[in-house]
Design an enzyme around this catalytic site. Structure first.
Site, PDB file in Angstrom:
ATOM      1  N   ASN A 117       1.178  -1.230  -0.057  1.00 59.09           N
ATOM      2  CA  ASN A 117       0.154   0.030   0.302  1.00 59.09           C
ATOM      3  C   ASN A 117       1.058   1.306   0.222  1.00 59.09           C
ATOM      4  O   ASN A 117      -0.092   2.249   0.182  1.00 59.09           O
ATOM      5  CB  ASN A 117      -1.285  -0.155   1.135  1.00 59.09           C
ATOM      6  CG  ASN A 117       0.001   0.421   2.345  1.00 59.09           C
ATOM      7  OD1 ASN A 117       0.538  -0.198   2.508  1.00 59.09           O
ATOM      8  ND2 ASN A 117      -0.866   0.634   3.720  1.00 59.09           N
ATOM      9  N   ARG A 256      -3.167   5.167  11.532  1.00 64.62           N
ATOM     10  CA  ARG A 256      -4.382   4.723  12.399  1.00 64.62           C
ATOM     11  C   ARG A 256      -4.701   5.747  13.084  1.00 64.62           C
ATOM     12  O   ARG A 256      -3.390   6.863  14.112  1.00 64.62           O
ATOM     13  CB  ARG A 256      -3.484   3.471  12.947  1.00 64.62           C
ATOM     14  CG  ARG A 256      -3.218   2.607  12.527  1.00 64.62           C
ATOM     15  CD  ARG A 256      -4.039   1.814  11.880  1.00 64.62           C
ATOM     16  NE  ARG A 256      -4.446   0.223  10.998  1.00 64.62           N
ATOM     17  CZ  ARG A 256      -3.760   0.182   9.908  1.00 64.62           C
ATOM     18  NH1 ARG A 256      -3.433   1.292   9.003  1.00 64.62           N
ATOM     19  NH2 ARG A 256      -3.555  -0.682   9.562  1.00 64.62           N
ATOM     20  N   GLN A 285     -13.446   0.717  12.968  1.00 68.60           N
ATOM     21  CA  GLN A 285     -13.557   0.701  11.483  1.00 68.60           C
ATOM     22  C   GLN A 285     -14.973  -0.695  11.682  1.00 68.60           C
ATOM     23  O   GLN A 285     -14.825  -1.410  12.395  1.00 68.60           O
ATOM     24  CB  GLN A 285     -12.347   0.938  10.926  1.00 68.60           C
ATOM     25  CG  GLN A 285     -11.828   1.771  11.249  1.00 68.60           C
ATOM     26  CD  GLN A 285     -10.022   1.835   9.882  1.00 68.60           C
ATOM     27  OE1 GLN A 285     -10.084   3.102  10.482  1.00 68.60           O
ATOM     28  NE2 GLN A 285     -10.510   0.964   9.970  1.00 68.60           N
ATOM     29  N   HIS A 309     -11.805   4.678   5.289  1.00 68.63           N
ATOM     30  CA  HIS A 309     -10.568   4.421   5.280  1.00 68.63           C
ATOM     31  C   HIS A 309     -10.095   3.222   3.989  1.00 68.63           C
ATOM     32  O   HIS A 309     -10.320   1.770   3.635  1.00 68.63           O
ATOM     33  CB  HIS A 309      -9.919   2.726   6.570  1.00 68.63           C
ATOM     34  CG  HIS A 309      -8.622   2.601   6.209  1.00 68.63           C
ATOM     35  ND1 HIS A 309      -8.881   1.592   7.202  1.00 68.63           N
ATOM     36  CD2 HIS A 309      -7.684   2.972   5.945  1.00 68.63           C
ATOM     37  CE1 HIS A 309      -6.821   1.312   7.611  1.00 68.63           C
ATOM     38  NE2 HIS A 309      -6.716   2.151   5.608  1.00 68.63           N
TER      39      HIS A 309
END
Length: 358
Positions: A117, A256, A285, A309
């Site tokens: 990512n 985070r 989440q 997210h």
């Protein structure tokens, strides 16, 4: 063996776009492969509470696959029930939804798809910095309303050129953020990290390390958070630290949510201590509908760049982390060594310093 995956529902979007690998519907693209090998593959988004698919199936699963975007929170208590669990794989990067210390004690391996990512998140950071500094969101909302008041937007819009920008964490993502900031001719690029960059890397991005966090934030016009969540970073950005920020600084967090105290950030935004806060990570989440970050604004009614997210879940990133999960599984099934950069917890010990100095 039994393989359990906790993913998110893509609904009609996943059906229309098969490259949304991280969804329940598309099953990381590995369902047929796993079943052809004779394994049982359970995929669900149902993860909350003792009656959830997550807690019901974890009892006899050998492999758990989770994702940072819809995390199945694997606590010590749940691990105690998971007598057959041998390996946890994060489809993406960031394994803080797993109690890593408990994984060490239970000799459960934890791996993630390192690097899958990094480009996606670094690009999102740059986008978020620009949308805050340029006051983009209120400008777009004004157009949607049918209004046109340039001065209302321009009064809080600035250039990134000439600003001091710093990253908390200069690992794979933080370093790429520094690289991408180069062409903007910032006044200075800073970084705060317990591990200094190699001299050649530091010179390549023309960044200066600041060893004291309060000193670091006091020098920055823009602060971006790019460090993992662990015992040393939980609640790191709190009221006390925010008081040392330059008044009117901008803060971006794609690391985070729990690294930043949600209420402290909202207070700093409301008071004008922060001009803006943007990111895509939340302390729980999916985020509750009443989460303060959904609606927090600065005194001029702007400064909110929060989104779900998804920074590390672009179509390109999903291909990388789906392929990475399959590679980790192949190595596990065939008892081959894993790629070292993917291993967070080995057999009974940490294999990385990414989650704090140990």
């Amino acid at each position: 063996m039994k393989v359990l995956a906790i993913l998110y529902n893509g609904y009609e979007h996943a059906e229309a776009e098969p490259r949304l690998h991280g969804t329940v519907e598309n099953k990381l693209g590995i369902a047929g492969w796993l079943e052809s090998l004779g394994h049982e593959f359970i995929v669900s988004s149902n993860k909350e509470g003792p009656d959830s698919d997550f807690q019901q199936h974890i009892v006899d699963a050998e492999v758990l696959i989770t994702t940072p975007f819809h995390p199945g929170y694997l606590t010590r208590e749940i691990m105690d029930k998971a007598k057959h669990l041998k390996i946890c794989i994060t489809a993406g990067v960031g394994s803080d939804h797993i109690d890593l210390n408990a994984a060490v004690d239970h000799k459960i391996q934890v791996l993630e798809v390192s690097g899958s990512n990094v480009v996606s998140v670094a690009e999102h950071v740059i986008m978020s910095i620009l949308l805050l500094v340029r006051n983009f969101v209120p400008a777009h909302e004004m157009i949607e309303r049918g209004d046109w008041h340039v001065s209302e937007i321009a009064r809080n819009a600035f250039d990134l050129e000439g600003k001091v920008v710093g990253t908390i964490g200069a690992g794979r993502i933080g370093y790429r953020v520094l690289q991408r900031l180069g062409p903007f001719d910032c006044k200075e690029l800073l970084y705060y990290d317990y591990a200094p960059l190699p001299a050649a890397s530091q010179q390549a991005v023309k960044a200066r390390r600041v060893e004291d966090l309060k000193d670091f934030v006091s020098q920055c016009d823009v602060v971006t958070v790019n460090c993992p969540l662990h015992e040393g970073t939980r609640g790191l950005v709190n009221d006390e630290l925010l008081s040392h920020f330059k008044k009117g600084a901008w803060l971006v967090n794609t690391a985070r949510g729990a690294i930043c105290d949600k209420d402290a950030v909202a207070r700093a935004l409301k008071s004008g201590q922060l001009s803006g806060y943007a990111g895509d990570v939340w302390d729980v989440q999916p985020a509750p509908k009443d989460h303060v970050w959904r609606t927090a604004k600065n005194p001029l009614g702007g400064g909110n760049g929060m989104v779900p997210h998804y920074s590390g879940s672009t179509i390109d990133a999903q291909a990388r982390y789906a392929n990475g999960v399959k590679s980790i599984l192949e190595n596990y099934f065939e008892d081959k060594p894993q790629e070292p950069q993917n291993v967070i917890i080995g057999l009974g010990k940490y294999e990385t310093k990414a989650y704090g100095q140990r």
